[in-house]
Design a protein around this motif. Structure first.
Motif, PDB file in Angstrom:
ATOM      1  N   ASP A 175       0.842  -1.196   0.000  1.00 39.63           N
ATOM      2  CA  ASP A 175       0.000   0.000   0.000  1.00 39.63           C
ATOM      3  C   ASP A 175       0.881   1.252   0.000  1.00 39.63           C
ATOM      4  O   ASP A 175       1.660   1.460   0.930  1.00 39.63           O
ATOM      5  N   PRO A 176       0.786   2.121  -1.019  1.00 38.73           N
ATOM      6  CA  PRO A 176       1.635   3.320  -1.064  1.00 38.73           C
ATOM      7  C   PRO A 176       1.325   4.327   0.033  1.00 38.73           C
ATOM      8  O   PRO A 176       2.096   5.258   0.259  1.00 38.73           O
ATOM      9  N   LEU A 223       8.992   9.674   4.973  1.00 36.72           N
ATOM     10  CA  LEU A 223       9.295   8.252   4.944  1.00 36.72           C
ATOM     11  C   LEU A 223       8.000   7.505   4.620  1.00 36.72           C
ATOM     12  O   LEU A 223       7.475   6.746   5.424  1.00 36.72           O
ATOM     13  N   SER A 224       7.476   7.772   3.428  1.00 36.46           N
ATOM     14  CA  SER A 224       6.233   7.143   3.002  1.00 36.46           C
ATOM     15  C   SER A 224       6.527   5.827   2.320  1.00 36.46           C
ATOM     16  O   SER A 224       7.607   5.605   1.777  1.00 36.46           O
ATOM     17  N   GLY A 225       5.537   4.926   2.335  1.00 39.38           N
ATOM     18  CA  GLY A 225       5.701   3.623   1.721  1.00 39.38           C
ATOM     19  C   GLY A 225       6.231   2.588   2.698  1.00 39.38           C
ATOM     20  O   GLY A 225       6.500   2.882   3.861  1.00 39.38           O
ATOM     21  N   SER A 226       6.360   1.361   2.228  1.00 38.30           N
ATOM     22  CA  SER A 226       6.799   0.241   3.061  1.00 38.30           C
ATOM     23  C   SER A 226       8.311   0.070   2.975  1.00 38.30           C
ATOM     24  O   SER A 226       8.893   0.162   1.892  1.00 38.30           O
ATOM     25  N   PHE A 251      20.564   4.619   4.607  1.00 42.28           N
ATOM     26  CA  PHE A 251      19.785   4.585   3.375  1.00 42.28           C
ATOM     27  C   PHE A 251      18.601   3.652   3.582  1.00 42.28           C
ATOM     28  O   PHE A 251      18.769   2.514   4.011  1.00 42.28           O
ATOM     29  N   VAL A 252      17.426   4.139   3.268  1.00 41.41           N
ATOM     30  CA  VAL A 252      16.199   3.380   3.513  1.00 41.41           C
ATOM     31  C   VAL A 252      15.397   3.304   2.216  1.00 41.41           C
ATOM     32  O   VAL A 252      15.052   4.331   1.630  1.00 41.41           O
ATOM     33  N   ASN A 253      15.104   2.079   1.796  1.00 36.70           N
ATOM     34  CA  ASN A 253      14.359   1.860   0.563  1.00 36.70           C
ATOM     35  C   ASN A 253      12.892   1.625   0.898  1.00 36.70           C
ATOM     36  O   ASN A 253      12.555   0.736   1.688  1.00 36.70           O
ATOM     37  N   THR A 254      12.007   2.430   0.306  1.00 39.44           N
ATOM     38  CA  THR A 254      10.568   2.267   0.513  1.00 39.44           C
ATOM     39  C   THR A 254       9.852   2.048  -0.819  1.00 39.44           C
ATOM     40  O   THR A 254       8.843   2.679  -1.119  1.00 39.44           O
ATOM     41  N   LEU A 255      10.411   1.158  -1.633  1.00 36.01           N
ATOM     42  CA  LEU A 255       9.847   0.676  -2.891  1.00 36.01           C
ATOM     43  C   LEU A 255       9.893   1.707  -4.012  1.00 36.01           C
ATOM     44  O   LEU A 255      10.344   1.407  -5.111  1.00 36.01           O
ATOM     45  N   ASP A 256       9.395   2.916  -3.787  1.00 37.75           N
ATOM     46  CA  ASP A 256       9.421   3.956  -4.821  1.00 37.75           C
ATOM     47  C   ASP A 256      10.416   5.068  -4.498  1.00 37.75           C
ATOM     48  O   ASP A 256      10.476   6.061  -5.227  1.00 37.75           O
ATOM     49  N   ARG A 257      11.168   4.913  -3.429  1.00 37.85           N
ATOM     50  CA  ARG A 257      12.069   5.981  -3.001  1.00 37.85           C
ATOM     51  C   ARG A 257      13.189   5.411  -2.161  1.00 37.85           C
ATOM     52  O   ARG A 257      12.992   4.460  -1.394  1.00 37.85           O
ATOM     53  N   ILE A 258      14.394   5.979  -2.296  1.00 39.72           N
ATOM     54  CA  ILE A 258      15.489   5.719  -1.370  1.00 39.72           C
ATOM     55  C   ILE A 258      15.720   7.012  -0.587  1.00 39.72           C
ATOM     56  O   ILE A 258      16.077   8.036  -1.174  1.00 39.72           O
ATOM     57  N   ASN A 274       0.506   0.575 -12.281  1.00 43.81           N
ATOM     58  CA  ASN A 274       0.210  -0.837 -12.008  1.00 43.81           C
ATOM     59  C   ASN A 274       1.444  -1.722 -12.115  1.00 43.81           C
ATOM     60  O   ASN A 274       1.348  -2.897 -12.487  1.00 43.81           O
ATOM     61  N   ARG A 275       2.606  -1.153 -11.781  1.00 43.87           N
ATOM     62  CA  ARG A 275       3.836  -1.948 -11.850  1.00 43.87           C
ATOM     63  C   ARG A 275       3.751  -3.137 -10.905  1.00 43.87           C
ATOM     64  O   ARG A 275       3.141  -3.079  -9.847  1.00 43.87           O
ATOM     65  N   TYR A 276       4.430  -4.244 -11.289  1.00 44.43           N
ATOM     66  CA  TYR A 276       4.372  -5.492 -10.527  1.00 44.43           C
ATOM     67  C   TYR A 276       5.366  -5.467  -9.365  1.00 44.43           C
ATOM     68  O   TYR A 276       5.029  -5.811  -8.241  1.00 44.43           O
ATOM     69  N   GLN A 277       6.597  -5.094  -9.635  1.00 45.85           N
ATOM     70  CA  GLN A 277       7.625  -4.956  -8.609  1.00 45.85           C
ATOM     71  C   GLN A 277       8.154  -3.529  -8.658  1.00 45.85           C
ATOM     72  O   GLN A 277       7.872  -2.777  -9.604  1.00 45.85           O
ATOM     73  N   ALA A 278       8.937  -3.173  -7.649  1.00 47.26           N
ATOM     74  CA  ALA A 278       9.513  -1.825  -7.614  1.00 47.26           C
ATOM     75  C   ALA A 278      10.994  -1.954  -7.277  1.00 47.26           C
ATOM     76  O   ALA A 278      11.731  -2.692  -7.903  1.00 47.26           O
ATOM     77  N   SER A 279      11.435  -1.240  -6.249  1.00 50.00           N
ATOM     78  CA  SER A 279      12.814  -1.319  -5.767  1.00 50.00           C
ATOM     79  C   SER A 279      12.769  -1.584  -4.277  1.00 50.00           C
ATOM     80  O   SER A 279      12.127  -0.842  -3.529  1.00 50.00           O
ATOM     81  N   SER A 280      13.439  -2.662  -3.850  1.00 55.37           N
ATOM     82  CA  SER A 280      13.316  -3.046  -2.441  1.00 55.37           C
ATOM     83  C   SER A 280      14.627  -3.441  -1.783  1.00 55.37           C
ATOM     84  O   SER A 280      14.649  -3.704  -0.583  1.00 55.37           O
ATOM     85  N   ALA A 281      15.720  -3.499  -2.540  1.00 54.77           N
ATOM     86  CA  ALA A 281      16.976  -4.002  -1.981  1.00 54.77           C
ATOM     87  C   ALA A 281      18.081  -2.956  -2.086  1.00 54.77           C
ATOM     88  O   ALA A 281      18.135  -2.182  -3.053  1.00 54.77           O
TER      89      ALA A 281
END
Length: 301
Positions: A22-23, A56-59, A71-78, A105-112
């Protein structure tokens, strides 16, 4: 998501929300430390994404620390933070962010994330870009990154299904260079970690989800543990790990398929994984137990 941020001060990233994707979720960065010797760790919130004005929005998908920076990755943002003189409540200072733009409607984003030093107050940040479609290559030019909130980086188009490295320098300001492609053919490199002894980068990749019956939650291809050696990381020869043209079939060791589920022959142009993760014998439908989340190294002795 846990990171050992300085000695004896483990730091945890938590996500507030009912659904990880959930964004509208917000994150917290929390220090856990037994301050009174009773064997129970006390919690100190170093940064709370739910506070109005905080960013710090997103998961939270990944956390890495180097020097005084986090550095904190929240799928659409570092997001980039700097630690103050102590670890008191709300002591992390937000320094800026690197924001991604993905197709709708992207399937994956950035998480690592992974980070390594390259010189005095200089280092490289590695991050993944997952496939925007479950079983297809991400359309060229459909993803971009840009610096925001104090970090100067002009909008740059990136290649999906890949890993990039980004040079960063620490001075009076935090400055970044141009992202460089490191590897492709990775559906979702959801876990990254450096072997500090060899400098090799280890990659945990999530395989293709089912394309015939998504309700079963079973994969088409297996998860993989991949590796880029230090020499490969420094080379201009970008390695391709096969997605979506080539991957070992889930439940069928030694059988290879493409993203359409069609059998294919082994192909030496792709870089083979160190190992793959097949299910136990005769798994129940819907009982898939795969999916890299993170990587960590432990001493042998």
């Amino acid at each position: 998501n846990l990171v050992h941020y300085f000695s004896a001060r483990p730091l945890v990233g938590t996500t507030q929300g009912s659904n990880f994707f959930d964004p509208q979720n917000t994150g917290q960065l929390v220090r856990l430390q037994d301050t009174n010797g009773d064997g129970v760790a006390e919690k100190t919130i170093l940064y709370d994404g739910a506070i109005a004005g905080n960013k710090l929005s997103g998961s939270i998908g990944g956390i890495r620390a180097i020097d005084d920076y986090l550095f904190v990755n929240t799928l659409d943002r570092i997001s980039v933070f700097q630690q103050g003189a102590d670890f008191s409540a709300n002591s992390l200072a937000f320094k800026g962010s690197l924001d991604f733009s993905f197709p709708a409607n992207r399937y994956q984003a950035s998480s690592a994330l992974a980070v390594r030093p390259t010189g005095t107050q200089q280092f490289e940040l590695f991050f993944n870009l997952g496939a925007t479609v479950n079983n297809l290559a991400t359309p060229s030019g459909s993803i971009s990154i840009a610096g925001q909130n104090g970090i100067a980086l002009a909008t740059t188009t990136l290649t999906g299904d890949s890993i990039y490295k980004l040079p960063i320098s620490i001075g009076s300001n935090l400055t970044v260079g141009t992202p460089t492609l490191v590897a492709t053919g990775l559906r979702n490199a959801a876990a990254l970690g450096f072997d500090k002894t060899t400098g090799d980068l280890y990659i945990g990749e999530n395989g293709i989800d089912s394309i015939t019956n998504t309700a079963l939650y079973q994969s088409l291809t297996v998860d993989e543990l991949n590796k880029l050696t230090l020499a490969q990381l420094e080379s201009s020869d970008v390695k391709n790990f096969g997605f979506p043209a080539y991957g070992e079939k889930y439940g069928s060791p030694g059988v290879f398929v493409n993203g359409a589920g069609e059998d294919v022959s082994p192909n030496s142009i792709f870089t083979d994984p160190l190992t793959t993760f097949q299910p136990i014998s005769n798994p129940k439908p819907g009982s898939e137990s795969t999916g890299f989340a993170t990587l960590a190294f432990a001493p042998r002795d």
